[in-house]
Design an enzyme around this catalytic site. Structure first.
Site, PDB file in Angstrom:
ATOM      1  N   CYS A 116       0.813  -1.228   0.000  1.00 45.77           N
ATOM      2  CA  CYS A 116       0.000   0.000   0.000  1.00 45.77           C
ATOM      3  C   CYS A 116       0.843   1.273   0.000  1.00 45.77           C
ATOM      4  O   CYS A 116       0.313   2.367  -0.208  1.00 45.77           O
ATOM      5  CB  CYS A 116      -0.942   0.003   1.189  1.00 45.77           C
ATOM      6  SG  CYS A 116      -2.052  -1.400   1.189  1.00 45.77           S
ATOM      7  N   HIS A 257      -3.003   7.110   2.672  1.00 43.34           N
ATOM      8  CA  HIS A 257      -3.496   5.834   2.159  1.00 43.34           C
ATOM      9  C   HIS A 257      -4.822   5.525   2.835  1.00 43.34           C
ATOM     10  O   HIS A 257      -5.008   5.824   4.015  1.00 43.34           O
ATOM     11  CB  HIS A 257      -2.473   4.727   2.439  1.00 43.34           C
ATOM     12  CG  HIS A 257      -3.019   3.366   2.152  1.00 43.34           C
ATOM     13  ND1 HIS A 257      -3.579   3.039   0.935  1.00 43.34           N
ATOM     14  CD2 HIS A 257      -3.137   2.252   2.929  1.00 43.34           C
ATOM     15  CE1 HIS A 257      -3.998   1.793   0.973  1.00 43.34           C
ATOM     16  NE2 HIS A 257      -3.751   1.288   2.161  1.00 43.34           N
ATOM     17  N   ASN A 287     -10.058  -0.087   0.342  1.00 38.81           N
ATOM     18  CA  ASN A 287      -8.600  -0.042   0.290  1.00 38.81           C
ATOM     19  C   ASN A 287      -8.143  -0.507  -1.097  1.00 38.81           C
ATOM     20  O   ASN A 287      -8.297  -1.685  -1.439  1.00 38.81           O
ATOM     21  CB  ASN A 287      -8.040  -0.958   1.391  1.00 38.81           C
ATOM     22  CG  ASN A 287      -6.516  -0.983   1.424  1.00 38.81           C
ATOM     23  OD1 ASN A 287      -5.852  -0.512   0.504  1.00 38.81           O
ATOM     24  ND2 ASN A 287      -5.965  -1.550   2.473  1.00 38.81           N
TER      25      ASN A 287
HETATM   26  O1  UT7 Z   1      -3.566  -1.299   3.870  1.00 42.62           O
HETATM   27  C1  UT7 Z   1      -2.629  -1.845   4.769  1.00 42.62           C
HETATM   28  C2  UT7 Z   1      -2.875  -1.393   6.134  1.00 42.62           C
HETATM   29  N1  UT7 Z   1      -4.125  -1.964   6.617  1.00 42.62           N
HETATM   30  C3  UT7 Z   1      -4.507  -1.719   7.828  1.00 42.62           C
HETATM   31  O2  UT7 Z   1      -3.821  -1.014   8.521  1.00 42.62           O
HETATM   32  C4  UT7 Z   1      -5.775  -2.365   8.319  1.00 42.62           C
HETATM   33  C5  UT7 Z   1      -5.750  -2.361   9.814  1.00 42.62           C
HETATM   34  N2  UT7 Z   1      -6.851  -3.054  10.451  1.00 42.62           N
HETATM   35  C6  UT7 Z   1      -8.147  -2.671  10.412  1.00 42.62           C
HETATM   36  O3  UT7 Z   1      -8.498  -1.775   9.670  1.00 42.62           O
HETATM   37  C7  UT7 Z   1      -9.113  -3.316  11.359  1.00 42.62           C
HETATM   38  O4  UT7 Z   1      -8.397  -4.118  12.274  1.00 42.62           O
HETATM   39  C8  UT7 Z   1     -10.188  -4.195  10.657  1.00 42.62           C
HETATM   40  C9  UT7 Z   1     -11.178  -3.308   9.902  1.00 42.62           C
HETATM   41  C10 UT7 Z   1      -9.559  -5.187   9.729  1.00 42.62           C
HETATM   42  C11 UT7 Z   1     -10.999  -4.954  11.723  1.00 42.62           C
HETATM   43  O5  UT7 Z   1     -11.615  -4.024  12.631  1.00 42.62           O
HETATM   44  P1  UT7 Z   1     -11.434  -4.193  14.210  1.00 42.62           P
HETATM   45  O6  UT7 Z   1     -12.210  -3.130  14.842  1.00 42.62           O
HETATM   46  O7  UT7 Z   1      -9.958  -4.281  14.488  1.00 42.62           O
HETATM   47  O8  UT7 Z   1     -12.176  -5.566  14.486  1.00 42.62           O
HETATM   48  P2  UT7 Z   1     -11.603  -6.927  15.080  1.00 42.62           P
HETATM   49  O9  UT7 Z   1     -10.815  -7.660  14.073  1.00 42.62           O
HETATM   50  O10 UT7 Z   1     -10.999  -6.653  16.428  1.00 42.62           O
HETATM   51  O11 UT7 Z   1     -12.962  -7.716  15.337  1.00 42.62           O
HETATM   52  C12 UT7 Z   1     -13.934  -7.297  16.311  1.00 42.62           C
HETATM   53  C13 UT7 Z   1     -15.114  -8.235  16.235  1.00 42.62           C
HETATM   54  C14 UT7 Z   1     -14.714  -9.708  16.284  1.00 42.62           C
HETATM   55  O12 UT7 Z   1     -15.735 -10.412  16.953  1.00 42.62           O
HETATM   56  P3  UT7 Z   1     -15.564 -10.832  18.503  1.00 42.62           P
HETATM   57  O13 UT7 Z   1     -14.322 -11.674  18.560  1.00 42.62           O
HETATM   58  O14 UT7 Z   1     -15.419  -9.524  19.246  1.00 42.62           O
HETATM   59  O15 UT7 Z   1     -16.825 -11.539  18.785  1.00 42.62           O
HETATM   60  C15 UT7 Z   1     -14.730 -10.117  14.826  1.00 42.62           C
HETATM   61  O16 UT7 Z   1     -14.966 -11.499  14.645  1.00 42.62           O
HETATM   62  O17 UT7 Z   1     -15.787  -8.048  14.986  1.00 42.62           O
HETATM   63  C16 UT7 Z   1     -15.902  -9.311  14.313  1.00 42.62           C
HETATM   64  N3  UT7 Z   1     -15.827  -9.068  12.882  1.00 42.62           N
HETATM   65  C17 UT7 Z   1     -16.911  -8.739  12.161  1.00 42.62           C
HETATM   66  N4  UT7 Z   1     -18.205  -8.600  12.500  1.00 42.62           N
HETATM   67  C18 UT7 Z   1     -19.057  -8.255  11.530  1.00 42.62           C
HETATM   68  C19 UT7 Z   1     -14.740  -9.070  12.073  1.00 42.62           C
HETATM   69  N5  UT7 Z   1     -15.093  -8.760  10.817  1.00 42.62           N
HETATM   70  C20 UT7 Z   1     -16.439  -8.560  10.843  1.00 42.62           C
HETATM   71  C21 UT7 Z   1     -17.386  -8.214   9.870  1.00 42.62           C
HETATM   72  N6  UT7 Z   1     -18.668  -8.065  10.248  1.00 42.62           N
HETATM   73  N7  UT7 Z   1     -17.039  -7.998   8.584  1.00 42.62           N
END
Ligand code: UT7
Length: 330
Positions: A116, A257, A287
Site C-alpha cells: 500500500c 493511504h 482499500n
Molecule cells: O492497507 C494496509 C494497512 N491496513 C490496515 O492497517 C488495516 C488495519 N486493520 C483494520 O483496519 C481493522 O483491524 C479491521 C477493519 C480489519 C478490523 O476491525 P477491528 O475493529 O480491528 O475488528 P476486530 O478484528 O478486532 O474484530 C472485532 C469483532 C470480532 O468479533 P468478537 O471476537 O469480538 O466476537 C470479529 O470477529 O468483529 C468481528 N468481525 C466482524 N463482524 C461483523 C470481524 N469482521 C467482521 C465483519 N462483520 N465484517
C-alpha cells in the site's frame, strides 16, 4: 526552504472499474452488516475488475488520463514505474504490459512492490532517478486489483478491498520552490505476517493443497496491523513537518493511504487538521492499495481542491510493513 528535487507533478489521472460491491452485498451472504462495516472501516462501496480487466488495464487507463492532463504524448515518456502488489503475472513485469498498451517503446519500465506504500515509493524512486540521470517525463502508476486475491468467505478481510489506479506524470520543474520537498520511505519486515498472501511465491508454490487451503488469498491480523499503522503514521507526519519546518496549517491537503477511516481520523485529529483538508474517499473505494493515493490526488485536483503552489503531504502505510511520506509543492 530548499527543494530537494525540483521534480513536479505535471499531470494526474485515475481509473476505477465500473462494477461495484456494496455493504449490502456482503451482508446478503456473510454474518456482517452495513452498520458494522461502516462503523469499523468507513467503507460503503468498492469497485472491482470484471472480465477482461486487470491490473494492467486499469493502470493503462489511469496513465492515459495523466498523460492527457500533462499534455504529454507517448513518445515523450522516458520511464514508466508501475507500483503494484498484484501484478498481471509473476513474470514479466506489469510495467511492460502497460508500456505496450500505451504505445510506448524502448524506455525503462519496471515494477515497484511496496504494497500500500507503493505509490509513494514509486514517486521517490522515479524522482531519484530523474535527478540523478536526467529522465524528463516519467509515468508513476499505482494500480492494484486486490479483489483478485480476496477470500470472499473471510468476513474480516473481504469487506476491505477494492480495485483502482492513480497515476502521475513527473517532470523537472523550472521553479525551484515547487516539487518534492521531502521524502521518507521505510520498511520493517518483522511484521510480515500481519498482512500477506501465504502461497503462490517461491516459498510455497501453487499446488492442489495450497488452493484447497485457500492460501492464495490475503490473510490479515487486522487489530495488530491497525495499531502499528496508527502509531507509525502519526510519527511519520511529525517527522515530516519537523524536517521541513512546516506546520499542519501550511498544508493545503494531507492525502493518506485509505485502509481504514478510523486510522485516518486518528492521524487527522492528532494533527489538528480540519476534515476538508484531508482526502478521504475510502467510503467509495475501500482499500485500493497502491492505487489509493494517486486516485485521491487526481480527484482532489479535478474537484478544484488543489492548485499550483499548494503544499500536499502524502502518507502511506502498508503490508510488509512498509511506509512512505512525501511533501510536494504542486
Ligand atoms: O492497507 C494496509 C494497512 N491496513 C490496515 O492497517 C488495516 C488495519 N486493520 C483494520 O483496519 C481493522 O483491524 C479491521 C477493519 C480489519 C478490523 O476491525 P477491528 O475493529 O480491528 O475488528 P476486530 O478484528 O478486532 O474484530 C472485532 C469483532 C470480532 O468479533 P468478537 O471476537 O469480538 O466476537 C470479529 O470477529 O468483529 C468481528 N468481525 C466482524 N463482524 C461483523 C470481524 N469482521 C467482521 C465483519 N462483520 N465484517
Amino acid at each position: 526552504m530548499k527543494a530537494v528535487m525540483p521534480i513536479i507533478i505535471r499531470g494526474t489521472g485515475s481509473f476505477v472499474p465500473a462494477d461495484t460491491m456494496t455493504n449490502e452485498f456482503f451482508a446478503s451472504y456473510l454474518d456482517t452488516s452495513d452498520e458494522w462495516i461502516t462503523k469499523r472501516t468507513g467503507i460503503k462501496t468498492r469497485h472491482r475488475v470484471g472480465e477482461g480487466e486487470s491490473t494492467a488495464t486499469i493502470g493503462i487507463e489511469a496513465a492515459r488520463r495523466a498523460m492527457d492532463d500533462a499534455g504529454v504524448g507517448p513518445d515523450e515518456i522516458d520511464m514508466i514505474v508501475v507500483c503494484t502488489a498484484t501484478p498481471e503475472y509473476p513474470i514479466p513485469m506489469t510495467a511492460g504490459l502497460i508500456q505496450d498498451g500505451l504505445g510506448i517503446r524502448g524506455c525503462p519500465a519496471f515494477d515497484v512492490n511496496a504494497t500500500c506504500s507503493g505509490f509513494v515509493y514509486g514517486m521517490v524512486v522515479a524522482g531519484g532517478l530523474m535527478s540523478a540521470d536526467g529522465y524528463r517525463n516519467v509515468l508513476v502508476i499505482g494500480c492494484d486489483t486486490l479483489t483478485r486475491f480476496t477470500d470472499y468467505q473471510d468476513r474480516s478481510t473481504c469487506i476491505l478491498f477494492g480495485d483502482g489506479a492513480g497515476a502521475v506524470v513527473l517532470s523537472p520543474s523550472p521553479h525551484p520552490e515547487r516539487g518534492i520537498l521531502y521524502k521518507n520511505i521505510g520498511a520493517d519486515g518483522r511484521h510480515l505476517k500481519c498482512f500477506w498472501v501465504p502461497a503462490g511465491g517461491s516459498r510455497e508454490p501453487a499446488s492442489v493443497g495450497t488452493v484447497n487451503e485457500r492460501l492464495h488469498y490475503m490473510r490479515m491480523r487486522g487489530p495488530e496491523l491497525f495499531k502499528v499503522a496508527v502509531t507509525k503514521m502519526e510519527s511519520l507526519v511529525g517527522e515530516a513537518l519537523r524536517a521541513t519546518n512546516l506546520t499542519a496549517s501550511d498544508l493545503a491537503m494531507m492525502i493518506p493511504h485509505q485502509s481504514n477511516r478510523r486510522i485516518i481520523e486518528s492521524v487527522r485529529t492528532r494533527l489538528g487538521m480540519p476534515e476538508e483538508r484531508v482526502a478521504i474517499n475510502i467510503d467509495r473505494y475501500g482499500n485500493t492499495s497502491s492505487g489509493s493515493i494517486g486516485l485521491a490526488l487526481d480527484q482532489a485536483c479535478r474537484e478544484g481542491k488543489l492548485k499550483e503552489g499548494d503544499l500536499v503531504l502524502f502518507l502511506a502505510f502498508g503490508a510488509g510493513v512498509s511506509w512512505g511520506t512525501a511533501i510536494v509543492r504542486l
